[in-house]
Enzyme design. Structure first.
Site, PDB file in Angstrom:
ATOM      1  N   SER A  89       0.799  -1.085   0.002  1.00 25.66           N
ATOM      2  CA  SER A  89      -0.180   0.188  -0.083  1.00 25.66           C
ATOM      3  C   SER A  89       0.722   1.373   0.065  1.00 25.66           C
ATOM      4  CB  SER A  89      -0.979  -0.091   1.086  1.00 25.66           C
ATOM      5  OG  SER A  89      -0.269  -0.013   2.508  1.00 25.66           O
ATOM      6  N   GLY A  90       2.073   1.397  -0.432  1.00 27.99           N
ATOM      7  CA  GLY A  90       2.851   2.357  -0.375  1.00 27.99           C
ATOM      8  C   GLY A  90       3.857   2.891   0.707  1.00 27.99           C
ATOM      9  N   LEU A  91       3.493   2.032   1.867  1.00 27.25           N
ATOM     10  CA  LEU A  91       4.314   2.324   2.882  1.00 27.25           C
ATOM     11  C   LEU A  91       5.776   1.584   3.110  1.00 27.25           C
ATOM     12  CD1 LEU A  91       1.307   2.742   5.324  1.00 27.25           C
ATOM     13  CD2 LEU A  91       2.530   4.578   4.211  1.00 27.25           C
ATOM     14  N   GLY A  92       6.005   0.792   2.171  1.00 26.50           N
ATOM     15  CA  GLY A  92       7.541  -0.118   2.338  1.00 26.50           C
ATOM     16  C   GLY A  92       7.261  -1.219   3.430  1.00 26.50           C
ATOM     17  N   SER A  93       5.918  -1.649   3.435  1.00 24.77           N
ATOM     18  CA  SER A  93       5.681  -3.035   4.276  1.00 24.77           C
ATOM     19  C   SER A  93       6.648  -4.019   4.121  1.00 24.77           C
ATOM     20  CB  SER A  93       4.305  -3.262   4.398  1.00 24.77           C
ATOM     21  OG  SER A  93       3.808  -3.813   2.991  1.00 24.77           O
ATOM     22  N   GLU A 126      15.428  -9.430  -0.891  1.00 21.13           N
ATOM     23  CA  GLU A 126      14.270  -9.048  -1.303  1.00 21.13           C
ATOM     24  C   GLU A 126      14.492  -9.045  -2.876  1.00 21.13           C
ATOM     25  OE1 GLU A 126      11.474  -6.063   0.087  1.00 21.13           O
ATOM     26  OE2 GLU A 126      12.985  -5.613   1.381  1.00 21.13           O
ATOM     27  N   ASP A 138      13.638   2.040   1.557  1.00 19.07           N
ATOM     28  CA  ASP A 138      12.611   1.566   2.551  1.00 19.07           C
ATOM     29  C   ASP A 138      13.458   0.809   3.689  1.00 19.07           C
ATOM     30  OD1 ASP A 138      10.926   2.615   0.952  1.00 19.07           O
ATOM     31  OD2 ASP A 138       9.948   0.777   0.142  1.00 19.07           O
TER      32      ASP A 138
END
Length: 312
Positions: A89-93, A126, A138
Site C-alpha cells: 500500500s505504498g508504505l514499504g511494508s 528481497e 525503505d
C-alpha cells in the site's frame, strides 16, 4: 526461547525513484522519508521439525518469510506475524517485514549485525533472491527510524534530520488510505530501462529533494508544501503507472478541501497518499475524502526504528 521484533514502515516525501538502479548507480540518488508507527511485528519461538506460521497478515505470502528463514539458516521455528496496516500500500511494508524478520532471526541465533548490515541484507534477499525490484530507501528508513536524508552513491549514506524541524511539520501531514492497493514491482519495473524523459524527471526529483533539506530542518511548512507539489508533478512524469483517474480525483478534491499539496506514496497506482494541510482545514479534508471511500490514518513518527528483544 521467544524473540519479539517490530519495525516501522515509512512515509516517503522526496526523491522516490532516484534510489532505484540503474539511475542510482549511474547518477546517484537522494531520498527524504519518515519512519512511522504503522509497524510490522514478528514473534519467533522454538519449533519442531519445520517452519510453522501461526498467524500472518492478510495478503502476506509464506514464501516471503521462508526465504529469509532459509537465507539466514534459521532452525525450525514457529512464527507469528502481524501488521498494523495493509501491505502493498505504498508504505514499504515488505522492507519493514524483511528488517524485522532479520532482526528476530539474528537475535535468535545470537548473531550481531549492524543496522546497515541488516538493511543491506534485507534489500539483497528481497531483490536478488525473491526478485522484488526496488531501491534501498525503505530498508534504511525502517531500521533507523526517524527522519532520514539518504544519499545513494557507491554505498548508502544516511543522515538524520533534526527532530525539532520535522516535529514542526508533522502536525500538517495527513495520511489517507485510498482502499486500492497496487503491485509495486510491476509499476517500478518501468525504471529498469530509462527513457530520456524519465531521466530528466528523476533529475528534477533529486534536485527538489536537495532543496527540501533546509526547509525541513527549519520547519518551514509552506516551502515544504511547494516542493511536495513540484515532486508530485515530476513523479507523475517519471512513470505513467504512478497515477490513475481515481488518484487524480482524490488529489484534486483534497486541494479543493484546503490541502496545500500531496502525493501518492511508494510506487503509486493506489495505496496511501499524504497531504500537507493547515490544522484548521483538516476536518474538512477528512470529511471530503471519506465520502470518496478514503480512510484517514492517524499516525506518529517512529524515532526508534527496528526493536528486538528476547524473552527466555
Amino acid at each position: 526461547m521467544k524473540i519479539i521484533s517490530q519495525s516501522p514502515t515509512r512515509l516517503s516525501l522526496f526523491g522516490g525513484g532516484t534510489d532505484l538502479s540503474p539511475y542510482a548507480k549511474e547518477f546517484g540518488g537522494i531520498c527524504i522519508n519518515l519512519a512511522i508507527n504503522i509497524r510490522q511485528h514478528f514473534t519467533i519461538e522454538t519449533g519442531n521439525e519445520a517452519y510453522e506460521i501461526l498467524e500472518m497478515p492478510k495478503g502476506a505470502n509464506f514464501n516471503f518469510y521462508r526465504a529469509f528463514l532459509h537465507e539466514l539458516d534459521c532452525p525450525p521455528v514457529n512464527i507469528t506475524a502481524r501488521a498494523d496496516g495493509p501491505i502493498e500500500s505504498g508504505l514499504g511494508s515488505s522492507a519493514s517485514a524483511a528488517v524485522a524478520l532479520i532482526g528476530a532471526i539474528s537475535k535468535y541465533k545470537g548473531i550481531v549485525l549492524t543496522k546497515n548490515e541488516i538493511a543491506e541484507k534485507a534489500w539483497d534477499i528481497e531483490v536478488n533472491k525473491l526478485g522484488l525490484y526496488g531501491g534501498k530507501q525503505d530498508q534504511y528508513a525502517t531500521v533507523y527510524g526517524g527522519a532520514n536524508f539518504l544519499v545513494f552513491e557507491d554505498k548508502v549514506y544516511r543522515y538524520s534530520l533534526r527532530r525539532n524541524g520535522i516535529e514542526k511539520i508533522y502536525p500538517y501531514l495527513m495520511l489517507f488510505y485510498t482502499g486500492q492497493n497496487r503491485k509495486s514491482p510491476q509499476i517500478q519495473e518501468a525504471f529498469k530501462t530509462l527513457t530520456e524523459s524519465q531521466k530528466e524527471a528523476l533529475d528534477q526529483l533529486k534536485e527538489i529533494a536537495y532543496a527540501a533539506v533546509d526547509p525541513i530542518k527549519s520547519g518551514d511548512v509552506e516551502q515544504v508544501a511547494k516542493l511536495l507539489q513540484a515532486t508530485w508533478e515530476f513523479k507523475k512524469k517519471s512513470n505513467k503507472g504512478v497515477t490513475n483517474e481515481r488518484i487524480d480525483l482524490i488529489y484534486q478534491s483534497a486541494l479543493e478541501a484546503g490541502a496545500w499539496a500531496g502525493k501518492v506514496l511508494g510506487a503509486g497506482g493506489g495505496g496511501h497518499m499524504v497531504f500537507i494541510c493547515l490544522p484548521e482545514k483538516q476536518i474538512e479534508l477528512i470529511n471530503k475524502l471519506e465520502k470518496m471511500d478514503c480512510k484517514w490514518i492517524d499516525f506518529g513518527i517512529d524515532f526508534n526504528g527496528l526493536e528486538v528483544r528476547r524473552i527466555d
